[in-house]
Design a protein around this motif. Structure first.
Motif, PDB file in Angstrom:
ATOM      1  N   PHE A  16       0.958  -1.204   0.005  1.00 22.43           N
ATOM      2  CA  PHE A  16      -0.099   0.070  -0.029  1.00 22.43           C
ATOM      3  C   PHE A  16       0.993   1.179   0.067  1.00 22.43           C
ATOM      4  CE2 PHE A  16      -2.104   3.320   2.480  1.00 22.43           C
ATOM      5  CZ  PHE A  16      -3.486   3.187   2.238  1.00 22.43           C
ATOM      6  N   PRO A  17       0.888   1.968  -1.075  1.00 22.66           N
ATOM      7  CA  PRO A  17       1.856   3.273  -1.079  1.00 22.66           C
ATOM      8  C   PRO A  17       1.262   4.075  -0.078  1.00 22.66           C
ATOM      9  CG  PRO A  17       0.302   3.258  -2.988  1.00 22.66           C
ATOM     10  CD  PRO A  17       0.094   1.917  -2.254  1.00 22.66           C
ATOM     11  N   LEU A  18       2.018   4.511   0.982  1.00 22.08           N
ATOM     12  CA  LEU A  18       1.580   5.494   1.902  1.00 22.08           C
ATOM     13  C   LEU A  18       1.682   6.864   1.646  1.00 22.08           C
ATOM     14  CD1 LEU A  18       0.623   5.611   5.128  1.00 22.08           C
ATOM     15  CD2 LEU A  18       3.126   5.652   5.758  1.00 22.08           C
ATOM     16  N   CYS A  19       2.817   7.199   0.890  1.00 17.79           N
ATOM     17  CA  CYS A  19       2.848   8.726   0.783  1.00 17.79           C
ATOM     18  C   CYS A  19       4.120   9.032  -0.416  1.00 17.79           C
ATOM     19  CB  CYS A  19       3.388   9.366   2.035  1.00 17.79           C
ATOM     20  SG  CYS A  19       4.985   8.549   2.614  1.00 17.79           S
ATOM     21  N   ILE A  20       4.040   9.941  -0.958  1.00 15.47           N
ATOM     22  CA  ILE A  20       4.931  10.444  -1.766  1.00 15.47           C
ATOM     23  C   ILE A  20       5.972  11.335  -0.984  1.00 15.47           C
ATOM     24  CG2 ILE A  20       5.329  11.957  -3.715  1.00 15.47           C
ATOM     25  CD1 ILE A  20       2.557  11.320  -4.620  1.00 15.47           C
ATOM     26  N   GLU A  21       7.085  11.232  -1.263  1.00 14.92           N
ATOM     27  CA  GLU A  21       8.308  11.877  -0.463  1.00 14.92           C
ATOM     28  C   GLU A  21       9.175  12.401  -1.726  1.00 14.92           C
ATOM     29  OE1 GLU A  21       8.696  10.581   4.048  1.00 14.92           O
ATOM     30  OE2 GLU A  21       9.538   9.382   2.694  1.00 14.92           O
ATOM     31  N   VAL A  32      -3.057  13.358   5.657  1.00 11.66           N
ATOM     32  CA  VAL A  32      -2.469  14.483   5.325  1.00 11.66           C
ATOM     33  C   VAL A  32      -2.393  15.702   6.402  1.00 11.66           C
ATOM     34  CG1 VAL A  32      -2.831  16.582   3.744  1.00 11.66           C
ATOM     35  CG2 VAL A  32      -3.526  14.298   3.042  1.00 11.66           C
ATOM     36  N   LYS A  33      -3.419  15.757   7.440  1.00  5.74           N
ATOM     37  CA  LYS A  33      -3.215  16.729   8.416  1.00  5.74           C
ATOM     38  C   LYS A  33      -2.548  16.483   9.500  1.00  5.74           C
ATOM     39  CE  LYS A  33      -7.316  19.372   7.056  1.00  5.74           C
ATOM     40  NZ  LYS A  33      -8.790  19.861   7.210  1.00  5.74           N
ATOM     41  N   THR A  34      -2.898  14.929   9.980  1.00  9.05           N
ATOM     42  CA  THR A  34      -2.235  14.664  11.237  1.00  9.05           C
ATOM     43  C   THR A  34      -0.976  14.056  10.987  1.00  9.05           C
ATOM     44  OG1 THR A  34      -4.364  14.064  12.184  1.00  9.05           O
ATOM     45  CG2 THR A  34      -2.515  13.256  13.295  1.00  9.05           C
ATOM     46  N   CYS A  35      -0.573  13.245   9.935  1.00  8.19           N
ATOM     47  CA  CYS A  35       0.508  12.748   9.432  1.00  8.19           C
ATOM     48  C   CYS A  35       1.429  13.586   8.841  1.00  8.19           C
ATOM     49  CB  CYS A  35       0.331  11.399   8.925  1.00  8.19           C
ATOM     50  SG  CYS A  35      -0.544   9.932   9.960  1.00  8.19           S
ATOM     51  N   ASN A  36       0.948  14.414   8.037  1.00  4.95           N
ATOM     52  CA  ASN A  36       1.458  15.595   7.273  1.00  4.95           C
ATOM     53  C   ASN A  36       2.308  14.815   6.186  1.00  4.95           C
ATOM     54  OD1 ASN A  36       1.849  18.367   7.008  1.00  4.95           O
ATOM     55  ND2 ASN A  36       4.238  17.900   7.971  1.00  4.95           N
ATOM     56  N   LEU A  37       1.593  13.847   5.375  1.00  2.00           N
ATOM     57  CA  LEU A  37       2.046  13.182   4.441  1.00  2.00           C
ATOM     58  C   LEU A  37       1.473  13.628   3.121  1.00  2.00           C
ATOM     59  CD1 LEU A  37       2.060   9.757   5.851  1.00  2.00           C
ATOM     60  CD2 LEU A  37       3.895  11.068   5.805  1.00  2.00           C
ATOM     61  N   ILE A  38       1.971  13.763   2.036  1.00  2.00           N
ATOM     62  CA  ILE A  38       1.496  13.969   0.809  1.00  2.00           C
ATOM     63  C   ILE A  38       0.879  12.553   0.466  1.00  2.00           C
ATOM     64  CG2 ILE A  38       2.325  14.645  -1.667  1.00  2.00           C
ATOM     65  CD1 ILE A  38       4.885  15.635  -0.659  1.00  2.00           C
ATOM     66  N   PRO A  39      -0.511  12.666  -0.067  1.00  2.00           N
ATOM     67  CA  PRO A  39      -1.104  11.406  -0.534  1.00  2.00           C
ATOM     68  C   PRO A  39      -1.042  10.950  -1.968  1.00  2.00           C
ATOM     69  CG  PRO A  39      -2.657  13.706  -0.575  1.00  2.00           C
ATOM     70  CD  PRO A  39      -1.260  14.082  -0.254  1.00  2.00           C
ATOM     71  N   PRO A  40      -0.823   9.655  -2.130  1.00  2.00           N
ATOM     72  CA  PRO A  40      -0.802   9.158  -3.524  1.00  2.00           C
ATOM     73  C   PRO A  40      -1.867   8.650  -4.069  1.00  2.00           C
ATOM     74  CG  PRO A  40      -0.162   7.517  -2.011  1.00  2.00           C
ATOM     75  CD  PRO A  40      -0.391   8.810  -0.997  1.00  2.00           C
ATOM     76  N   PHE A  41      -3.015   8.850  -3.280  1.00  2.00           N
ATOM     77  CA  PHE A  41      -4.313   8.439  -3.877  1.00  2.00           C
ATOM     78  C   PHE A  41      -5.245   9.824  -4.366  1.00  2.00           C
ATOM     79  CE2 PHE A  41      -3.143   6.194  -0.062  1.00  2.00           C
ATOM     80  CZ  PHE A  41      -3.081   4.852  -0.473  1.00  2.00           C
ATOM     81  N   VAL A  42      -5.614   9.521  -5.717  1.00  2.00           N
ATOM     82  CA  VAL A  42      -6.321  10.649  -6.476  1.00  2.00           C
ATOM     83  C   VAL A  42      -7.480  10.975  -6.036  1.00  2.00           C
ATOM     84  CG1 VAL A  42      -5.191   9.923  -8.510  1.00  2.00           C
ATOM     85  CG2 VAL A  42      -7.426   8.966  -7.979  1.00  2.00           C
TER      86      VAL A  42
END
Length: 457
Positions: free
Chosen positions: A160-165, A380-390
């Motif tokens: 499962f792709p968690l994030c884009i970095e 996005v808001k709590t983990c502060n990640l860039i979502p890979p899900f469209v």
């Protein structure tokens, strides 16, 4: 939501490759996990709307999540708490000790007969482990939402792709503009010579050493050195092609253009390093403070460094962003106008020892992240990640993640991930440390890299 980056090229890799290549790319290592006693500014999560359908039969199920991304440990625990309130499924978040290899940790847990239900791993770790230990997730609905960021092994999805970095040269725009007394336009810097000229202007303006350069082996051996593979043509397939050529002895690294271009850039960073006098004594957390306070103007790192900058006093409203890793004086070279960005962290599900109930609960948790209004926000808001899900409508709020997000949307990021052996970052990171400290020259470093690859099967 527009997606312009090419699919992760690992999808075309063969079984032989999967079994011979291990981990290496260490995105997301923080200097320290979040301090649970620290007061952190958070964006509020709206829990008033929740249309996700929970499976009541899973109430009381317990699953474990191994976390190799230290800076979101507390955020993941909060996410697990909310999910438990809603679903009745308990999620225990297990941190990987700072400095430990996630690959080694998860293998040791399998060997002890107590593997985690879910494991956040580097993409290369997943490739090494998935066929033997992972659950086939190909038929999961969320794969349709992240098609460009899936890692496929023989056509199957095991993670499962968690994030884009992404990574590059973090800049503090205000510091640069205050020093030079003029507007700083990042896009105007398109070559190594132009970047060096900017550094010289900053030195003349009083910022004696405007660059922070981390000494950690994972930073030097992965985040820096892997540019020699990833910039071959900006794809994972190209990175693998050049690695195979190096391994086979068909390519002389001493004359390989990308090798020398990389070192040209690294030498510039060395020269302007704020810790030039004692480069191996540099402190990671102090680098964040130096950038926030204006002692330096640049810090080579990734968007995962925002928690460090935030702790150092940076605000979401401040203007931070990324410059590329300039490796030549040709503005047409793609790496002079794009930064590296890819789905660096993946979640693998245990397919070997988990019960059917645990698998079902773990799948519900992943679906909740993608499809529930609450999970989308918390990613996005709590983990502060860039979502890979469209389908995720939320955009990151911190300036580093926001800059990566925008570059991905605009096609200003190249998606390449080099698949390297598990000890690449430590062995060659040590060689890079030696070079950083001036204890070896260019020829010796390149010989060490060539020798390393010649010993790989």
């Amino acid at each position: 939501m527009k997606r312009n980056v090419a699919k992760l090229a690992a999808s075309g890799l063969s079984v032989v490759l999967m079994t011979t290549m291990l981990t290496g790319c260490r995105f997301g290592f923080a200097s320290d996990p979040d301090d649970p006693n620290e007061e952190v500014k958070e964006e509020p999560i709206d829990t008033s709307v929740d249309t996700f359908s929970y499976d009541s039969s899973l109430n009381g199920t317990k699953i474990t999540l191994l976390n190799s991304k230290a800076e979101i440990q507390v955020a993941l625990e909060k996410m697990g708490d909310i999910f438990e309130e809603k679903s009745g499924v308990h999620v225990e978040v297990m941190p990987v000790t700072d400095g430990d290899s996630p690959y080694t940790k998860v293998v040791s847990l399998y060997n002890s007969g107590n593997p985690p239900t879910l494991s956040i791993l580097d993409t290369t770790d997943v490739i090494a482990l998935a066929e033997e230990k992972g659950e086939d997730l190909t038929s999961e609905t969320w794969t349709e939402e992240a098609e460009e960021y899936l890692t496929k092994i023989d056509g199957k999805v095991y993670s499962f792709p968690l994030c884009i970095e992404g990574r590059g040269l973090i800049y503090n725009k205000k510091v640069i503009e205050d020093a030079l007394g003029e507007e700083f336009v990042p896009e105007a810097i398109t070559t190594l010579d132009e970047f060096k000229a900017l550094l010289d202007k900053l030195v003349e303006a009083g910022i004696e050493k405007p660059v922070s350069l981390a000494k950690e082996d994972w930073s030097l051996g992965a985040h820096h050195l892997q540019y020699i593979y990833e910039t071959y043509d900006g794809t994972s397939v190209g990175a693998q092609e050049i690695i195979e050529e190096i391994k086979a002895g068909n390519l002389d690294l001493q004359t390989y253009q990308r090798m020398n271009e990389f070192l040209d850039m690294f030498d510039v960073l060395k020269e302007y390093n704020v810790a030039k006098g004692d480069p191996l004594g540099a402190d990671y957390d102090e680098m964040a403070i130096d950038l926030a306070d204006g002692k330096t103007a640049f810090w080579f790192n990734g968007n995962w460094a925002w928690p460090n900058l935030s702790e150092a006093g940076a605000d979401n409203e401040d203007e931070y962003g990324f410059l590329p890793y300039f490796m030549s004086d040709n503005p047409e070279d793609f790496f002079n106008s794009q930064i590296q960005g890819s789905p660096s962290k993946q979640i693998m599900m245990d397919g070997q020892m988990a019960s059917e109930n645990e698998k079902a609960a773990a799948k519900e948790f992943l679906n909740w992240i993608v499809y529930s209004e609450i999970g989308q926000q918390m990613l996005v808001k709590t983990c502060n990640l860039i979502p890979p899900f469209v389908n995720n409508p939320y955009e990151p709020s911190d300036p580093l993640s926001r800059d990566i997000y925008e570059k991905v949307q605009e096609g200003k990021a190249f998606n390449a991930a080099a698949i390297v052996p598990n000890d690449h970052w430590s062995v060659l990171g040590a060689a890079m440390q030696k070079y950083l400290a001036g204890r070896s020259d260019r020829e010796e470093l390149i010989t060490t890299i060539q020798k390393y690859w010649s010993e790989q099967e």
